[in-house]
Design an enzyme around this catalytic site. Structure first.
Site, PDB file in Angstrom:
ATOM      1  N   ASN A   9      10.380  -5.260  -8.899  1.00 10.34           N
ATOM      2  CA  ASN A   9       8.780  -4.782  -9.100  1.00 10.34           C
ATOM      3  C   ASN A   9       8.655  -3.911  -9.243  1.00 10.34           C
ATOM      4  O   ASN A   9       9.629  -2.918  -8.734  1.00 10.34           O
ATOM      5  CB  ASN A   9       8.007  -5.382  -7.463  1.00 10.34           C
ATOM      6  N   ALA A  10       7.891  -3.917 -10.328  1.00 13.94           N
ATOM      7  CA  ALA A  10       6.992  -1.797 -10.348  1.00 13.94           C
ATOM      8  C   ALA A  10       5.502  -2.437 -10.179  1.00 13.94           C
ATOM      9  O   ALA A  10       4.427  -1.962 -11.058  1.00 13.94           O
ATOM     10  CB  ALA A  10       7.135  -1.895 -11.608  1.00 13.94           C
ATOM     11  N   ASN A  17       1.344  -0.169   6.079  1.00 16.24           N
ATOM     12  CA  ASN A  17       1.872   0.786   5.149  1.00 16.24           C
ATOM     13  C   ASN A  17       1.246   2.129   4.253  1.00 16.24           C
ATOM     14  O   ASN A  17       0.013   1.668   4.024  1.00 16.24           O
ATOM     15  CB  ASN A  17       2.904  -0.324   4.363  1.00 16.24           C
ATOM     16  N   ASN A  31       5.782   4.895   3.433  1.00 14.74           N
ATOM     17  CA  ASN A  31       6.380   4.406   2.424  1.00 14.74           C
ATOM     18  C   ASN A  31       7.161   5.987   1.421  1.00 14.74           C
ATOM     19  O   ASN A  31       6.046   6.580   0.779  1.00 14.74           O
ATOM     20  CB  ASN A  31       6.199   3.481   1.223  1.00 14.74           C
ATOM     21  N   CYS A  69       9.332   4.626  -3.087  1.00 13.94           N
ATOM     22  CA  CYS A  69       8.726   3.327  -3.520  1.00 13.94           C
ATOM     23  C   CYS A  69       9.697   4.109  -5.117  1.00 13.94           C
ATOM     24  O   CYS A  69       8.820   5.107  -5.597  1.00 13.94           O
ATOM     25  CB  CYS A  69       7.023   3.397  -3.625  1.00 13.94           C
TER      26      CYS A  69
HETATM   27  C1  LIG Z   1       6.668  -6.887  -5.060  1.00 17.39           C
HETATM   28  C2  LIG Z   1       6.927  -5.608  -3.489  1.00 17.39           C
HETATM   29  C3  LIG Z   1       6.177  -5.145  -3.537  1.00 17.39           C
HETATM   30  C4  LIG Z   1       6.208  -4.134  -2.852  1.00 17.39           C
HETATM   31  N1  LIG Z   1       5.424  -3.278  -1.899  1.00 17.39           N
HETATM   32  C5  LIG Z   1       5.930  -2.513  -1.373  1.00 17.39           C
HETATM   33  C6  LIG Z   1       5.216  -1.137  -0.312  1.00 17.39           C
HETATM   34  O1  LIG Z   1       3.905  -1.240  -0.988  1.00 17.39           O
HETATM   35  N2  LIG Z   1       5.326  -0.474   0.285  1.00 17.39           N
HETATM   36  C7  LIG Z   1       6.873  -0.473   1.024  1.00 17.39           C
HETATM   37  O2  LIG Z   1       7.119   0.444   1.600  1.00 17.39           O
HETATM   38  N3  LIG Z   1       7.608  -1.731   0.009  1.00 17.39           N
HETATM   39  C8  LIG Z   1       7.025  -2.592  -0.568  1.00 17.39           C
HETATM   40  N4  LIG Z   1       8.669  -2.956  -1.241  1.00 17.39           N
HETATM   41  C9  LIG Z   1       9.623  -3.051  -0.700  1.00 17.39           C
HETATM   42  C10 LIG Z   1       9.395  -4.049   0.291  1.00 17.39           C
HETATM   43  O3  LIG Z   1       9.115  -3.806   1.433  1.00 17.39           O
HETATM   44  C11 LIG Z   1      11.112  -4.560   0.912  1.00 17.39           C
HETATM   45  O4  LIG Z   1      11.566  -2.833   1.192  1.00 17.39           O
HETATM   46  C12 LIG Z   1      12.490  -4.265  -0.288  1.00 17.39           C
HETATM   47  O5  LIG Z   1      11.026  -5.264  -0.803  1.00 17.39           O
HETATM   48  C13 LIG Z   1      13.913  -5.169   0.393  1.00 17.39           C
HETATM   49  O6  LIG Z   1      13.067  -6.506   1.143  1.00 17.39           O
HETATM   50  P1  LIG Z   1      12.971  -8.197   0.505  1.00 17.39           P
HETATM   51  O7  LIG Z   1      14.485  -7.327  -0.679  1.00 17.39           O
HETATM   52  O8  LIG Z   1      13.408  -9.084   1.837  1.00 17.39           O
HETATM   53  O9  LIG Z   1      12.413  -7.892  -0.519  1.00 17.39           O
HETATM   54  C14 LIG Z   1       8.196  -4.527  -1.921  1.00 17.39           C
HETATM   55  C15 LIG Z   1       8.500  -4.959  -2.379  1.00 17.39           C
HETATM   56  C16 LIG Z   1       8.023  -5.806  -3.270  1.00 17.39           C
HETATM   57  C17 LIG Z   1       9.145  -7.244  -3.530  1.00 17.39           C
END
Ligand SMILES: Cc1cc2nc3c(=O)[nH]c(=O)nc-3n(C[C@H](O)[C@H](O)[C@H](O)COP(=O)(O)O)c2cc1C
Ligand SMILES: Cc1cc2nc3c(=O)[nH]c(=O)nc-3n(C[C@H](O)[C@H](O)[C@H](O)COP(=O)(O)OP(=O)(O)OC[C@H]3O[C@@H](n4cnc5c(N)ncnc54)[C@H](O)[C@@H]3O)c2cc1C
Ligand SMILES: Cc1cc2nc3c(=O)[nH]c(=O)nc-3n(C[C@H](O)[C@H](O)[C@H](O)COP(=O)(O)OP(=O)(O)OC[C@H]3O[C@@H](n4cnc5c(N)ncnc54)[C@H](O)[C@@H]3O)c2cc1C
Ligand SMILES: Cc1cc2nc3c(=O)[nH]c(=O)nc-3n(C[C@H](O)[C@H](O)[C@H](O)COP(=O)(O)O)c2cc1C
Ligand code: FES
Ligand code: FES
EC number: 1.3.-.-
Lengths: 300, 256, 300, 256
Positions: C68-69, C98, C125, C128
């Site tokens: 994701n981006a 967050n 965070n 990112c």
């Molecule tokens: C679509 C998406 C958006 C994310 N947005 C954020 C965010 O806004 N802030 C943040 O700290 N992490 C963000 N993350 C990271 C997740 O919180 C998490 O650290 C990471 O996805 C690993 O966990 P997972 O494998 O269970 O998804 C995002 C992840 C995804 C997939």
């Protein structure tokens, strides 16, 4: 259609090889596929003396991947020279020997021993996460990457590929260090350090606690690193990490890899290398690519 | 002997006991050379599960070019296999490993525990001598025992005593005063250790089949090693590859 | 049976929450699951002003994972305080906000604005990988991790969780830096930088070229890092990275996580959090665990 | 309206044209509220493929509580779906998104291209007014055209000219001098852009359905945004979520 590539003066009939440690020295897979088809065989890591490797369990399955902590078990360079090189010389493919060690002197000794043999290239594993000494410790620090590259280049008679660790903040730094040390090529990525816990037995799935994560799940990290390194240094790259299909291999080529290596996928489908070779040709035909060089690194 | 990987068709699947399934696979030429004690690697149809599941050859039908496996559901892979229906497809590689060395004279003692029992069936069928077959189970959920009765004298031990001797296979061997010219064994490591000790004590030749997590299944990756007494000719360290140099070893060759 | 855990004085009814950015502020998933069941809701990253995020495509599927981006699109802290906090206050669950930013001042401004609101904790965070400024740049350097943690702690009225990046050579260094800066807890891991190339169109799958890799494929890396950090610092850890089942969550707990967060798995199965909560209880029952604290970090 | 995720049974699957399949799913209560223009997320049975495949609702059968989807095989997910047989199970979430706003008076013009055609069927069934339906295909591999004829005047355009007007849907609209009080459209972005321009030029109200890669499908992750003309009430930036605020938008709201 040209799929020949040349790295440091060594010509490969096609850009497809195998990732060290997943293919032995080819004898076993030679019963299932024609080794003559491969651009090169990269051997399992070999050291100056035999290594017993780690206790078992040495591997564990993960989602779209696996952990391994083989611990670089190998018969030592003497046996290797006597047995494995003559075996591989029977085939019309290049021989790349993967070298491991605990100290710089170990690496240099092995490289020197291989100097008068019929091997085409050396791949130096400074990125194995599964051994206590040497391995990854060398590969995570740019200064030591440069130093060991220099020390090896001073003695090596064959071109030297440095194999980089993905367990770093910025892989372009270690890549530049290898370039500064005189490396002829880079291969990446080695495995990412991972861990699996057996929750029923409440212990580690691997005897070694941690292991190296490989397989299709890590491909996006590998492609990113190949892209970064291709745009940071002027060395040819052997790209690997999760390649399972020709499409995967082409991703690496478009990102900047001159060659690609199939690792974990050999375990899933022993015919992967052959399918990748054929699939690259199909792709080139479909996209009217006459020479593979015209697609290496074109996605920018 | 040549190893092949191919996609084959399930002929028939049947539940034998709680969590234990029997499946016949139409494997074509793979059946021609398969030997007792060898195994096949079965691959998941789910692409998130990469590694093969090594499963012993339980029976070979050369006429119909089929192989039978009997397996216990212990995780996601075997769970998936248990849902395969006749006509469905699955990828397998084999035949793998070395198999038992058949000694056709004298008296053979086959000792197996739990999910180590399946290879005993093809072995018993191919051993043309007097056979005592000792089978260990946890409880009354036995399997393959009646099929094995066609080939030798079957003795059962169960941990809870619900069938046969209460205890393990060694208890049954002692209770019935069994002895032999050769022992063939497969099962959990503690059982193999006891069988090995027994064979050493009685100076009986003994072959045992070992287990370890595997990746390649053909001897290339060095995942599945066991400790060998002597420096091994291939690896030049005290390690033997279970998939290639085994899974059957002379009990004296390996450390358990 | 006790599944309550306390972090920096905040008590959570169970150790299960969601990973930031995968759950919005809960409103959408609230239509599918009962938010009252969750230990906490961690919101999507919020900044001092609205951010438009990155161009599309913002996501791409990978083997057992996704890239994701999103680029931290968010409505800004004002709208967040007016709309999302009152929504979440309706539920019997803790609120962890967050926070993202481009400069230390941005972070501090947002943290100060949240000071008088009804939120229970802040998750910062600094990891990112998808924004040009701030984000990961802060999270890869121990010195800057310590500095920003200090700056935030100086102003924060709620306990502060620092969210660490896995894109580092040694995560215990950034963990120790956050501890030195005064962090109350750590959460890890954020996503790993990855890339996917669309070989037919010969371009990047994401408009941003690189994206963050998440999902079950990265779990072994996440478990390893949680284990390393748990054994390096004295802070409670919120573990995440590929959790899809209760078994996955228990791996993190055994490795040393006090809480766990479900991220990508929400997309695959919106009921994941509930299944994880129930599954942890089943496991504890089966293993005769009376208090979850007695299994936190027991695999050593 | 409530969204559900559930495992449902395939009632029937049929190939309509090269790579195009029609599948009826027994979705239970999900069918009660489904509206034209909404979509469902279909999940892969292979656990290495995590994300849902958004597919438009092509038809709803409230009596048999079933939903029909018509889809083109373009990658691994749709390839997998195309092998599903009656009786097999698949996970779906829905109904998702907003659907078209039905205007029951005057004359409606339905304009769709390629795999944007399926939602037109349920839409046409639910629009109780005069309808012209313009369908664009690449070649003679047409689908759903005859079914749509039951609900309005169907005009076809094909890129290669093998059926109907040679060219695109706009060529067909011009050739037949079509006009309307409201336009409903779904298809590739260049087509939607042309339809939007046409609607602006002719001052016709126009609703278009957009596509983007999705993760959550319900508005939580912000993966699937499009540029909106005004600052959006939810996101407070010029972004609308296609899965939640769309997929159907008034053509004037969004930038293409
Ligand atoms: C679509 C998406 C958006 C994310 N947005 C954020 C965010 O806004 N802030 C943040 O700290 N992490 C963000 N993350 C990271 C997740 O919180 C998490 O650290 C990471 O996805 C690993 O966990 P997972 O494998 O269970 O998804 C995002 C992840 C995804 C997939
Ligand atoms: C030579 C050999 C012959 C075998 N024969 C039989 C047989 O006839 N019947 C039978 O039921 N079982 C047999 N086993 C054990 C069988 O391989 C495992 O039970 C099976 O792999 C478990 O897979 P899973 O996906 O269900 O379990 P999971 O625990 O989910 O598997 C995870 C991973 O660990 C591996 N693994 C787990 N347990 C074992 C094990 N005991 N040995 C090796 N790898 C393991 C799996 O292959 C897989 O890669 C044999 C093992 C070996 C080595
Ligand atoms: C609201 C909406 C309605 C749709 N309705 C239909 C329909 O009725 N019939 C039909 O054939 N197709 C429809 N599509 C497109 C359909 O979602 C994709 O063709 C499908 O997801 C491709 O999946 P795949 O695994 O075969 O392809 P892959 O390319 O392997 O998919 C990889 C990833 O990209 C996503 N993806 C690929 N193409 C698209 C796309 N065009 N739109 C969104 N995500 C995509 C997939 O969901 C998956 O996550 C619709 C898309 C949207 C957004
Ligand atoms: C079982 C196994 C053994 C390996 N042994 C070595 C080795 O000896 N030397 C080395 O440089 N890399 C070794 N590797 C790393 C691979 O060569 C490769 O870099 C890595 O696995 C990523 O590629 P893949 O995902 O295609 O497997 C090993 C990997 C595996 C899975
Ligand atoms: S499994 Fe690879 S050597 Fe045995
Ligand atoms: S797919 Fe998540 S917001 Fe649309």
């Amino acid at each position: 259609m040209n799929t020949k590539v040349t790295i440091a003066g060594v010509e490969f009939k096609n850009p497809v090889t195998v990732a060290s440690g997943t293919f032995g020295s080819g004898a076993e897979y030679g019963e299932l596929i024609d080794l003559n088809r491969l651009g090169a065989v990269v051997t399992k890591g070999v050291a100056n003396i035999p290594w017993p490797g780690n206790p078992t369990p040495r591997i564990a399955e993960t989602c779209s991947g696996m952990l391994n902590a083989i611990g670089l078990q190998n018969p030592g360079v003497d046996v290797f020279i006597k047995r494995d090189i003559p075996f591989l010389k029977q085939f019309d493919t290049k021989i790349i020997v993967n070298v491991c060690g605990k100290t710089t002197a170990d690496y240099v000794e092995t490289v020197e021993r291989l100097g008068d043999t019929d091997v085409d290239m050396l791949e130096i594993n400074i990125s194995c996460p599964n051994v206590k000494e040497g391995g990854i410790a060398f590969g995570q620090n740019p200064k030591s990457v440069e130093d060991i590259t220099k020390a090896i280049k001073a003695k090596a008679k064959q071109p030297v590929i440095m194999k980089l660790s993905p367990n770093v903040t910025d892989i372009t730094e270690t890549a530049r260090a290898a370039e500064a040390g005189g490396a002829d090529a880079l291969s990446l990525i080695n495995t990412l350090t991972g861990m699996k816990i057996d929750i029923e037995r409440q212990t580690f799935a691997l005897a070694n606690k941690t292991g190296g994560l490989s397989g299709p799940g890590i491909k996006p990290i590998a492609v990113r690193m190949v892209y970064q390194v291709a745009n940071a240094v002027n060395l040819p790259i052997i790209g690997m990490g999760g390649i399972r299909t020709a499409s995967d291999a082409i991703e690496f080529i478009l990102a900047g890899a001159t060659m690609v290596a199939v690792g974990t996928a050999n375990f899933v489908n022993p015919y992967t290398t052959i399918e990748v070779i054929d699939g690259i040709e199909d792709y080139m035909e479909r996209h009217h690519v006459d020479d593979i060089h015209s697609i290496i690194g074109i996605v920018k | 002997m040549s190893i092949k990987k191919m996609t084959v068709t399930v002929n028939y699947q049947k539940k034998l006991a709680k969590d234990v399934y029997s499946m016949w696979l139409a494997v074509g030429s793979m059946a021609d050379e398969a030997k007792p004690g060898q195994f096949i690697s079965i691959y998941s149809n789910d692409s998130s599960r990469l590694l093969p599941r090594p499963i012993s050859i339980c029976e070979v039908d050369r006429e119909f070019r089929s192989i039978r496996v009997v397996y216990r559901v212990v995780g996601a892979g075997t769970e998936e296999f248990s849902h395969l229906k006749a006509g469905q497809r699955v990828s397998v590689m084999g035949p793998l490993g070395n198999g038992y060395t058949l000694k056709q004279e004298g008296r053979a003692l086959l000792v197996a525990g739990g999910i180590g029992i399946p290879p005993m069936l093809e072995l018993a069928k191919n051993l043309d001598c007097e056979k005592d077959i000792v089978l260990g189970y946890k409880d009354s959920q036995t399997f393959l025992a009646s099929e094995l009765e066609d080939y030798g004298n079957v003795y059962i031990a169960t941990e809870d005593g619900s069938v046969g001797t209460k205890g393990n296979v060694m208890d049954a061997i002692r209770q019935h005063g069994l002895t032999a010219d050769k022992i063939y064994s497969c099962g959990p490591t503690p059982m193999l250790r006891a069988v090995k000790d027994f064979s050493v004590e009685k100076s009986i030749e003994c072959e045992i089949s070992l287990e370890e997590k595997m990746a390649c299944g053909i001897g290339a990756c060095l995942a599945c090693v066991c400790k060998s007494k002597d420096v091994d000719a291939h690896t030049h360290v005290n390690n033997k590859r279970i998939c290639k140099d085994g899974p059957v070893f002379n009990a004296l060759e390996v450390e358990l």
